[in-house]
Scaffold this active site. Structure first.
Site, PDB file in Angstrom:
ATOM      1  N   GLU A   3       3.348 -12.617  26.671  1.00  0.00           N
ATOM      2  CA  GLU A   3       4.075 -11.202  25.259  1.00  0.00           C
ATOM      3  C   GLU A   3       2.999 -10.989  24.478  1.00  0.00           C
ATOM      4  O   GLU A   3       2.249  -9.901  24.305  1.00  0.00           O
ATOM      5  CB  GLU A   3       5.095 -11.988  24.773  1.00  0.00           C
ATOM      6  CG  GLU A   3       5.638 -10.689  24.102  1.00  0.00           C
ATOM      7  CD  GLU A   3       7.094 -10.965  23.557  1.00  0.00           C
ATOM      8  OE1 GLU A   3       7.563 -12.064  23.906  1.00  0.00           O
ATOM      9  OE2 GLU A   3       7.479 -10.480  22.846  1.00  0.00           O
TER      10      GLU A   3
ATOM     11  N   ARG B  78      17.491   0.896  27.656  1.00  0.00           N
ATOM     12  CA  ARG B  78      17.480   0.216  26.885  1.00  0.00           C
ATOM     13  C   ARG B  78      17.208   0.784  25.446  1.00  0.00           C
ATOM     14  O   ARG B  78      17.715   0.701  24.422  1.00  0.00           O
ATOM     15  CB  ARG B  78      16.760  -0.975  26.591  1.00  0.00           C
ATOM     16  CG  ARG B  78      17.216  -2.345  27.067  1.00  0.00           C
ATOM     17  CD  ARG B  78      16.662  -3.678  27.651  1.00  0.00           C
ATOM     18  NE  ARG B  78      17.049  -4.371  28.374  1.00  0.00           N
ATOM     19  CZ  ARG B  78      16.222  -6.211  28.731  1.00  0.00           C
ATOM     20  NH1 ARG B  78      15.660  -5.897  27.892  1.00  0.00           N
ATOM     21  NH2 ARG B  78      16.989  -6.696  29.519  1.00  0.00           N
TER      22      ARG B  78
END
Lengths: 229, 541
Positions: B455, B360
Site C-alpha cells: 500500500e 465507491r
C-alpha cells in the site's frame, strides 16, 4: 456499591474494572481495548485490527466478578471482542511462541502418498494428546482444536483443515497444551498441505499456459473507453 | 455537518416506506464527487513546501508528517548497536512477508522489522478477495483496462500492466504456499473452476476469495511461510525511525527503535524495502478508518526525507459503509458484499438516494451529501450515518445473512444490532491510500537501493483502486521487489553509513520556514498515548 454502577444510557452502564492492575471506569458498550485507550494508557503492543477479531494480537486473561471460588477458571479472550463488565479483572497475554520451530519445507512435501505420514514426524507430540480439553477452552474462536489435533495426527488432513477456518493465530492453544503439541502451527500445516497438494483449478492452469505461450498479452498503449464495455 | 434525523424518527420513516423505492433524483456523478468527496475538500489540503513533491497538494495531517524533523540525530546513532544484513524489509504485513520470502529464496540474508508483530497489518483484515483474470470470458487486457479506468486514467500504465500480468501466476504462487481458494460449487478442487465474483468497475467476474476471509487466509499462510523460511529473521517490536544513507546518498539500511529495550538499533543493509502499509490511522479530516492500528504512514515520511518521489498524495479511498456506531466499533467495515447481495442504503427520511453499486467514490460522496444536508440518521450519542437496510434484504432473500454475510452478522452482534430486524447505521470510512512512493516495475524507488511495495507504493491504482487489486498488488510487487532487492544487495557498498541526508533536509526545512521540533514517523495513532521522545530519553538515561 451497586453491581451496575450508575444509570444506564444509550452507551450502556458505567462500570469499574481492573486492567493490568489499574482501576478503570468504562461503559458496557466499550470493548476492553477501547476502555484501555479511553483511560489514557499507552498502547504500543498487543493490538492490531481493533475490533474485527482477525489478528489475534489482543489476547487477555479475564476473570469475571464472582469467579474467585476454586474451580472457577480464568478465561482467555480477545480484548477487541470482549465488552466491559463490572468487576472484571483483565491482563494482557504477551505474544506466545512455540518452544521449537518444527521446520518443514512445504514444497518438499509434494508427494501425496507420503506427505500425510510426515505430519507426526514434524509434530511428534500430536499423537500423545491426553484429551484434557485445555486447547478448546483456550480458543477465543470456539474452534474444536483437540478434534483437529486427533484428525491431523492420523493423516486425515482434509477433515482436519476446515476446523481451523476461523483460526487467528493468537497461539493461546499453544500455551494451553501440556504436551507441547503446538496446535496452531499443526493446524497451519494441514491447511497448507491441503491447498498445495490438491487445489489445481483448470481455469487457472489454462490461463497460465496461454501466458506462457505468449497468447495472453497486455497492450499498454491501448485506447481505453471511458465507460466499461 | 447538520444534526440529522433522530434515530427513532428515522426508524419510523424506514418502517413506513420499506422496502424503499429506487432513487429517481438525477445524479451528476462528477459533480457529486467534486462537491462531497473528501479528496476534493480544498480546506483539508495544503501545498507541500519542501522535498521532492514540493508544490503538490496533500492532506494537512499527512503534510505534517512529511514536512517534519527526524527523531534521530547523528550523536544518537554513534553508540547504537548495529548489525548487517543483505536485505532489510521494513513492515511485516502481506507485502513485507512476500518480499522477504522471495529475497531469501534469491539467496539474500533477510531481516523483517515489524512495528508490532509479523503479520500485523491491513492484509489480515481484507474481506473481499483478490483479482486475477483466469476466466475464459476474461483476459489480462480486460483486467488492465478496468484497472486504468477505475483509477481515473491516473495510473502508471506500465505498473498496471505488470500488476495484471502477474495475476494468474500470483494465484499459483499463493496455492504453492498453501493458501486455499473457493471453487465454483459443483466443481472439484482438482480440475475444477475457481469461484469468481464481479465487483464494481470490473467488466468480468474476476474476484477470487476464500469466503469473506481472504486476507486472513493469506496472512496466516504468509506468516507461517516466513517463520519457516531459512535465511529470514523476523524482528518484532522494531519500528523504523529513520533510513540510513551511504557516502553516495543511496539507502543503506535503517535506524530501528527496539521497543522492549527502549534503545536504537541500526541495521546496515545492501538493499532496503519499505512495506509499511497505509495511512488510515491518521484519520484524515476526522474520518473513522477501517485500517489496522499501525497504519500511520511511517514509510511515506521516511522515504520522503531521503528524497524519494511520491505521487497521488491527495487521493484516498473512502469505503462507503463503515459502521457509524457504537463509538468503539466505528469505522469497521461492512463489506461491499452486503450491497452486492441487494442491501439498500436509506436516509433518515426512509428514502434511497444513490445506486448502491456505483463506484465507491460515488456512493461515499452520496452518503456524505445526505449527512451534510440534514438527512442523516442521528443517534443519541451524536453518531451520524445512514441505514443499510439488511432487514428488507433478509425478508426478500431469507437466509442470506446467515449464509453469505457471516462477518456482517458477527459485527452486527457486537454492535448490539439484530440485522434481520434493524438496519445497520453506516457512513464512509477511510480505507486505502491510492498513491504513495513512486516505483518502477521492479519496486525500485527514485532513491538508489530503496524499494517499496504494498500500500505504501503508488502509481499502480491511479486515483481509485479496484476492489481486489490490493491483495494482488502486494503479491505481485512484493515478489518483484524481493527478487530485485536480493540482486541489488550484492553490489558493492560505499561507506561510511549514517544520517548525513538529514543535514540537507534540515537546511531545506529552515529555508522554507518550517519548524524542526515536530518529528515523524508518528508510529502510533494520536490516541495511542505514546511519546517517542520520552521513550528515547528514558532509554538513554
Amino acid at each position: 456499591m451497586s453491581r451496575e454502577g450508575d444509570e444506564p444510557d444509550a452507551r450502556g452502564a458505567r462500570v469499574r474494572l481492573r486492567f493490568e492492575g489499574q482501576e478503570l471506569e468504562a461503559r458496557t458498550d466499550a470493548s476492553l481495548v477501547q476502555a484501555w485507550l479511553d483511560a489514557g494508557l499507552p498502547l504500543v503492543e498487543n493490538v492490531g485490527c481493533m475490533g474485527q477479531g482477525v489478528c489475534g494480537a489482543c489476547r487477555v486473561l479475564v476473570r469475571r466478578e464472582g469467579e474467585h471460588a476454586p474451580g472457577e477458571s480464568v478465561q482467555t479472550a480477545l480484548a477487541c471482542e470482549t465488552r466491559c463488565e463490572h468487576g472484571m479483572e483483565v491482563t494482557f497475554v504477551d505474544p506466545i511462541s512455540a518452544r521449537r520451530p518444527r521446520p518443514y519445507d512445504l514444497r518438499a512435501l509434494g508427494d501425496s502418498w507420503t506427505a500425510f505420514d510426515r505430519i507426526p514426524e514434524i509434530f511428534p507430540e500430536a499423537p500423545h494428546c491426553r484429551h484434557c480439553g485445555g486447547c478448546d477452552r483456550a480458543c477465543p474462536k470456539g474452534i474444536e482444536v483437540e478434534r483437529m489435533v486427533g484428525l491431523a495426527s492420523v493423516g486425515r488432513a482434509f477433515d482436519a483443515a476446515p476446523l481451523f477456518d476461523e483460526c487467528v493465530m493468537c497461539n493461546l492453544c499453544i500455551a494451553a497444551c501440556p504436551e507441547h503439541i503446538d496446535p496452531a502451527h499443526l493446524g497451519q500445516l494441514v491447511r497448507r498441505l491441503v491447498a498445495s497438494l490438491a487445489l489445481r483449478p483448470a481455469d487457472l492452469m489454462a490461463r497460465l499456459r496461454e501466458i506462457e505461450a505468449g497468447t495472453q498479452t497486455v497492450d499498454v498503449e491501448a485506447e481505453i473507453p471511458e465507460e466499461a464495455p | 455537518m447538520s444534526a440529522g434525523v433522530p434515530r427513532e424518527v428515522a426508524l419510523d420513516a424506514w418502517r413506513a416506506r420499506r422496502p424503499a423505492s429506487p432513487t429517481t433524483a438525477p445524479l451528476d456523478r462528477d459533480a457529486l464527487v467534486r462537491r462531497f468527496h473528501p479528496d476534493h475538500d480544498a480546506n483539508a489540503m495544503v501545498t507541500l513546501r519542501v522535498g521532492s513533491a514540493a508544490g503538490a497538494r496533500c492532506p494537512a495531517e499527512l503534510a505534517a508528517l512529511l514536512q517534519a524533523g527526524s527523531p534521530v540525530r547523528d550523536v544518537d546513532i554513534a553508540g547504537a548497536p548495529h548489525r548487517e544484513t543483505d536485505v532489510l524489509v521494513i513492515g511485516g504485513g502481506g507485502a513485507g512477508c512476500v518480499a522477504a520470502l522471495e529475497a531469501a529464496r534469491a539467496g539474500a540474508r533477510v531481516l523483517v522489522a515489524s512495528k508490532l508483530r509479523l503479520g500485523d497489518g491491513n492484509t489480515v483484515m481484507a474481506e473481499g478477495g483478490i483479482q486475477a483474470a483466469v476466466g475464459e470470458d476474461d483476459s489480462l487486457q480486460r483486467h488492465f483496462e478496468d484497472t486504468v479506468r477505475a483509477g481515473r486514467f491516473a495510473a502508471d500504465r506500465v505498473l498496471a500492466a505488470a500488476l495484471v500480468s502477474d495475476g494468474p501466476a500470483a494465484i499459483r504462487w499463493l496455492i504453492g504456499e498453501g493458501m486455499s481458494f473457493d471453487v465454483e460449487p459443483g466443481t472439484h478442487r482438482m480440475g475444477g473452476r475457481l469461484r469468481r465474483a464481479r465487483v464494481g468497475g470490473a467488466s468480468a467476474a474476476r474476484l477470487l476469495s476464500l469466503r469473506d476471509q481472504t486476507g486472513l487466509e493469506m496472512m496466516r499462510v504468509l506468516r507461517e511461510a516466513v517463520r519457516l523460511q531459512p535465511g529470514v529473521e523476523a524482528l518484532d517490536g522494531h519500528p523504523a525511525l529513520e533510513l540510513l544513507t551511504d557516502a553516495r546518498g543511496a539507502c543503506a539500511g535503517a535506524v530501528l527503535f527496539d521497543r522492549e529495550r527502549r534503545r536504537l538499533a541500526l541495521v546496515h543493509a545492501g538493499a532496503t524495502i519499505v512495506a509499511t502499509g497505509g495511512a488510515g490511522r491518521l484519520h484524515l479530516r476526522g474520518f473513522p478508518t477501517s485500517n489496522h492500528y499501525g497504519a500511520t504512514a511511517d514509510g511515506l515520511a521516511l522515504a520522503y526525507r531521503l528524497g524519494a518521489a511520491l505521487r497521488e498524495l491527495d487521493s484516498f479511498q473512502y469505503h462507503p459503509t463503515g459502521l457509524a456506531a457504537p463509538a468503539g466499533l466505528a469505522g469497521l467495515l461492512v463489506s461491499e458484499a452486503a450491497r452486492a447481495a441487494g442491501a439498500r442504503l436509506v436516509n433518515g427520511c426512509g428514502e434511497r438516494f444513490v445506486d448502491e453499486l456505483a463506484p465507491r467514490d460515488v456512493v461515499a460522496a452520496a452518503i456524505l451529501r445526505e449527512l451534510e444536508e440534514g438527512r442523516g440518521v442521528a443517534t443519541r450519542d451524536g453518531a451520524l450515518g445512514v441505514f443499510l437496510d439488511t432487514p428488507s434484504l433478509e425478508a426478500e432473500t431469507p437466509g442470506v445473512l446467515r449464509d453469505r454475510l457471516v462477518t456482517l452478522c458477527h459485527l452486527a452482534d457486537r454492535a448490539g444490532v439484530d440485522p434481520a430486524r434493524e438496519p445497520l447505521l453506516v457512513r464512509p470510512t477511510l480505507h486505502y491510500q491510492n498513491g504513495g512512493v513512486a516505483i518502477d516495475p521492479t519496486g525500485r524507488t527514485s532513491v538508489s537501493r530503496l524499494f517499496a511495495c504494498g500500500e505504501v507504493a503508488g502509481g499502480i491504482h491511479g486515483r481509485n483502486r479496484l476492489m481486489g487489486n490490493a491483495l494482488l498488488e502486494l503479491v505481485a510487487f512484493g515478489r518483484r521487489a524481493g527478487v530485485a532487492a536480493a540482486h541489488e544487495a550484492r553490489a558493492p557498498r560505499s561507506g561510511p553509513i549514517g544520517v548525513a541526508h538529514l543535514s540537507d533536509w534540515q537546511r531545506a526545512m529552515i529555508a522554507a520556514g518550517l519548524p524542526l521540533d515536530a518529528c515523524s514517523p508518528q508510529l502510533f495513532p494520536s490516541y495511542g498515548n505514546f511519546d517517542l521522545a520520552a521513550a528515547l530519553t528514558e532509554g538513554v538515561a
